[in-house]
Motif scaffolding. Structure first.
Motif, PDB file in Angstrom:
ATOM      1  N   THR A  50      -7.657   8.318  -4.591  1.00  0.00           N
ATOM      2  CA  THR A  50      -8.268   8.900  -3.401  1.00  0.00           C
ATOM      3  C   THR A  50      -7.260   9.603  -2.524  1.00  0.00           C
ATOM      4  OG1 THR A  50      -7.990   6.799  -2.250  1.00  0.00           O
ATOM      5  CG2 THR A  50     -10.112   7.207  -3.309  1.00  0.00           C
ATOM      6  N   ASP A  94      -5.630   4.541  -2.225  1.00  0.00           N
ATOM      7  CA  ASP A  94      -5.269   4.314  -3.617  1.00  0.00           C
ATOM      8  C   ASP A  94      -4.937   5.656  -4.232  1.00  0.00           C
ATOM      9  OD1 ASP A  94      -5.427   2.305  -6.000  1.00  0.00           O
ATOM     10  OD2 ASP A  94      -6.473   4.086  -6.691  1.00  0.00           O
ATOM     11  N   ARG A 139      -6.165  -0.868  -1.329  1.00  0.00           N
ATOM     12  CA  ARG A 139      -7.565  -0.759  -1.751  1.00  0.00           C
ATOM     13  C   ARG A 139      -8.463  -1.546  -0.801  1.00  0.00           C
ATOM     14  NH1 ARG A 139      -8.391  -0.721  -8.321  1.00  0.00           N
ATOM     15  NH2 ARG A 139      -7.299   1.255  -8.671  1.00  0.00           N
ATOM     16  N   GLY A 140      -9.499  -0.863  -0.344  1.00  0.00           N
ATOM     17  CA  GLY A 140     -10.490  -1.512   0.504  1.00  0.00           C
ATOM     18  C   GLY A 140     -10.001  -1.896   1.879  1.00  0.00           C
ATOM     19  N   ASP A 194     -11.959   0.977  -9.078  1.00  0.00           N
ATOM     20  CA  ASP A 194     -12.779   0.737  -7.888  1.00  0.00           C
ATOM     21  C   ASP A 194     -11.869   0.684  -6.671  1.00  0.00           C
ATOM     22  OD1 ASP A 194     -14.627   0.089  -6.004  1.00  0.00           O
ATOM     23  OD2 ASP A 194     -15.104  -1.908  -6.801  1.00  0.00           O
ATOM     24  N   VAL A 195     -11.649   1.841  -6.061  1.00  0.00           N
ATOM     25  CA  VAL A 195     -10.683   1.926  -4.968  1.00  0.00           C
ATOM     26  C   VAL A 195     -11.262   1.470  -3.638  1.00  0.00           C
ATOM     27  CG1 VAL A 195      -9.451   3.800  -6.103  1.00  0.00           C
ATOM     28  CG2 VAL A 195     -11.293   4.335  -4.496  1.00  0.00           C
ATOM     29  N   ASP A 196     -12.557   1.227  -3.582  1.00  0.00           N
ATOM     30  CA  ASP A 196     -13.185   0.822  -2.328  1.00  0.00           C
ATOM     31  C   ASP A 196     -13.218  -0.687  -2.141  1.00  0.00           C
ATOM     32  OD1 ASP A 196     -13.767   3.466  -1.615  1.00  0.00           O
ATOM     33  OD2 ASP A 196     -15.547   3.460  -2.898  1.00  0.00           O
ATOM     34  N   THR A 197     -12.833  -1.438  -3.160  1.00  0.00           N
ATOM     35  CA  THR A 197     -12.866  -2.893  -3.090  1.00  0.00           C
ATOM     36  C   THR A 197     -11.441  -3.435  -3.136  1.00  0.00           C
ATOM     37  OG1 THR A 197     -14.984  -2.922  -4.246  1.00  0.00           O
ATOM     38  CG2 THR A 197     -13.742  -4.991  -4.165  1.00  0.00           C
ATOM     39  N   SER A 236     -10.250   4.972   1.016  1.00  0.00           N
ATOM     40  CA  SER A 236      -9.288   3.887   0.895  1.00  0.00           C
ATOM     41  C   SER A 236      -7.947   4.469   0.534  1.00  0.00           C
ATOM     42  CB  SER A 236      -9.741   2.880  -0.159  1.00  0.00           C
ATOM     43  OG  SER A 236      -9.808   3.507  -1.419  1.00  0.00           O
ATOM     44  N   SER A 289       0.334   1.149  -4.530  1.00  0.00           N
ATOM     45  CA  SER A 289      -0.763   1.731  -3.758  1.00  0.00           C
ATOM     46  C   SER A 289      -2.033   0.885  -3.871  1.00  0.00           C
ATOM     47  CB  SER A 289      -1.044   3.160  -4.228  1.00  0.00           C
ATOM     48  OG  SER A 289      -1.601   3.174  -5.537  1.00  0.00           O
ATOM     49  N   HIS A 290      -2.105  -0.005  -4.875  1.00  0.00           N
ATOM     50  CA  HIS A 290      -3.260  -0.879  -5.014  1.00  0.00           C
ATOM     51  C   HIS A 290      -3.399  -1.827  -3.813  1.00  0.00           C
ATOM     52  CE1 HIS A 290      -3.028   0.562  -9.125  1.00  0.00           C
ATOM     53  NE2 HIS A 290      -4.167  -0.031  -9.410  1.00  0.00           N
TER      54      HIS A 290
END
Length: 600
Positions: free
Chosen positions: A575, A572, A418-419, A356-359, A570, A414-415
């Motif tokens: 993406t 990550d 995220r978001g 879940d790269v958007d959060t 985001s 890269s985490h």
């Protein structure tokens, strides 16, 4: 016709034949054309069936006494068998016996049976008591090694195949810890598996400066072999080697190939080889080693693409280091085990943080992320000085550890993005801890690019390294461009230094790919990054302006690259690298998505 049958036809339409009994005449109806055709078809059908049974018997005998040169395939001058339509016509008027039909149906469908191994106890594998009878399931199948290959069928010559085998065996195979194993000659590979032979020739052609023109025909044959054997019950360890070789280097097929390799590896219980290997058994050692190759290949094409790995953790992964204590272990095994250890850590990262790269990652998970970072640091410390120069691939064993380390750190760090929105709004999302992690990611990405720019030996490796390196190199460039253009106010970076490094990398990639096969993934990536750099309007250092020039042919596609950059929701890994289908659509390579078996 009557003349040749010794018959004569009287005027009344009946045939009179001399009878040896009592000297009188017998009258019989004239045989119709339909009757003659049916009798002919029946006779031919019986002969074909007898020949087929004879061929099956010879094939079974050949498999028992290892007649590898026996060729039962029909030659062009051989008569063709009776066509199915003729056989159907001949038998359509003869109803089958209900009892015989029922027995035939049972013979075709009932291929499973209940078995009890007298050597095993009650603590056995549950499904081992229900087993498929291979002889019943596939009565006409031959072992893979008895089938023709791309040399015997005339697709390429023996001399060409020998050259392609040398290209792979003497160089490429040493980048991936010797997938071929004991197969050190073309003859050995051919006897073992036509699929393995096709994989070696295809990958060899992709990297051969003189035989690159053979790539398309070898590739087509390899793909046909893979397709025809998807449901085969006769695939073996050498076929798995062929699947892994294709997965590591052939971008269109990689995901489908490794999926099949994982399935076959499970079917033949490669994962159980570790138990025998730890007892000193060499066959078990070879099985465990091949499983580790499948594991690494699977993780190359799963975690980096947001896919859950298909190969499992367990005793064989936990015991990987113990394989090095066996008498059969080599330095290539140590390199392989180092990869297993690294990907085991990254697999846990994947399981912890998902896709879940958007959060934004939860604050309470940051300590876990730090522990993973420490685990990677420890991995690097353990393996960085472990390997010596290789006579086939130079200092790659040692330099590869550093490259893999920075790839792993970049993926992990890269985490932190995220978001996180771009621009001024990002400041409030970044805690000091996240900023530190984000900066670590930037440093790893820059380290990757510096190696490409400054290390001539490593640049020479790029036309040979597996697809994972090409993918991660592209990700590192995109990562830095995004940071420099969208997040420069959020984290402390030198934007001008980053953009200069990116432009130098693009120039270096152009030089690397000039002599590479046009179907190589790095060629596509180099051209795409060059277009992207033009759209970002990054100035090229004056000393490199003569070398760096964007072709006018690239301009029609330039809007795509900028859109790709702008539309990344985001920051990550998943993406920041475009879907490969988009690369094929916009770069118009001959091997487009319509022909792909799976995205890579």
């Amino acid at each position: 016709m009557s003349h040749y049958l010794g018959l004569r036809k009287p005027q009344n339409g009946t045939i009179r034949r001399e009878s040896p009994l009592a000297g009188h005449k017998l009258a019989t109806p004239a045989p119709t054309l339909q009757t003659l055709l049916e009798d002919d078809v029946t006779w031919k059908g019986a002969v074909v069936q007898k020949i087929k049974r004879l061929e099956d018997t010879i094939a079974k005998i050949a498999s028992k006494i290892d007649l590898s040169d026996l060729d039962l395939q029909p030659r062009p001058e051989d008569p063709e068998p009776m066509s199915p339509s003729v056989a159907v016509m001949a038998n359509s008027e003869r109803p089958a016996s209900p009892g015989l039909q029922l027995r035939d149906e049972r013979k075709l469908t009932q291929t499973w049976e209940v078995v009890m191994d007298p050597r095993g106890g009650p603590a056995s594998i549950p499904a081992s008591c229900v087993s498929e009878n291979i002889r019943t399931a596939l009565p006409n199948s031959l072992p893979t090694s008895r089938r023709s290959d791309l040399i015997s069928t005339g697709i390429i010559t023996l001399r060409q195949a020998l050259a392609l085998f040398d290209t792979y065996h003497l160089r490429l195979d040493h980048f991936l810890y010797r997938i071929l194993g004991d197969h050190i000659s073309l003859d050995s590979a051919r006897i073992a598996s036509p699929l393995l032979t096709a994989a070696v020739c295809t990958v060899g052609a992709l990297h051969s400066p003189s035989l690159g023109h053979l790539f398309e025909i070898c590739y087509a044959e390899y793909k046909d072999l893979v397709t025809s054997q998807v449901f085969s019950k006769n695939l073996n360890a050498d076929d798995i080697r062929g699947l892994c070789i294709g997965a590591f280097w052939l971008h269109e097929l990689s995901w489908a190939l490794i999926g099949n390799a994982v399935r076959v590896a499970s079917d033949i219980n490669l994962h159980s080889g570790i138990y025998k290997a730890l007892k000193g058994d060499r066959e078990g050692y070879l099985q465990a080693r091949l499983y580790y190759l499948v594991y690494v290949c699977d993780h190359h094409f799963s975690i980096a693409y947001g896919r859950p790995p298909m190969s499992r953790e367990g005793f064989i992964i936990e015991s990987a280091s113990r394989l090095l204590e066996t008498e059969h272990a080599t330095e290539d095994d140590a390199r392989l085990i180092s990869q297993v250890k690294e990907w085991s850590v990254l697999g846990k990262v994947f399981d912890t943080f998902g896709v879940d790269v958007d959060t934004a990652i939860a604050p309470e998970t940051i300590p876990q992320l730090r522990r993973y970072s420490i685990a990677l640091d420890t991995w690097f410390a353990d393996w960085h000085e472990s390997f010596s120069e290789n006579r086939r691939v130079g200092n790659y064993p040692q330099k590869g550890v550093g490259f893999h380390f920075h790839f792993a750190k970049l993926y992990l760090c890269s985490h932190a993005f995220r978001g996180v929105p771009a621009g001024e709004n990002a400041t409030q999302c970044f805690s000091p801890e996240l900023e530190e992690i984000a900066n670590a990611g930037v440093l790893s990405a820059m380290s990757i690019l510096r190696v490409i720019v400054s290390d001539a030996e490593f640049r020479s490796f790029m036309n040979g390294l597996p697809l994972y390196f090409d993918t991660m190199l592209a990700f590192a460039v995109v990562f830095l461009l995004k940071v420099a253009t969208k997040y420069a106010t959020v984290i402390r970076i030198d934007t001008s230094k980053i953009l200069s490094l990116v432009s130098q990398t693009v120039v270096a990639l152009r030089g690397i790919t000039q002599s590479m096969h046009r179907q190589h993934l790095l060629v596509v990536i180099a051209e795409g990054l060059e277009r992207l750099l033009v759209r970002c309007q990054v100035p090229v250092p004056a000393a490199q302006e003569a070398a760096y020039h964007a072709s006018p042919a690239m301009e029609p596609h330039a809007h795509f690259e900028m859109g790709w950059m702008e539309n990344m929701a985001s920051f990550d890994f998943q993406t920041n690298f475009p879907d490969m289908d988009d690369w094929w659509i916009h770069y118009n390579t001959p091997m487009g998505p319509g022909r792909a078996m799976g995205p890579v």
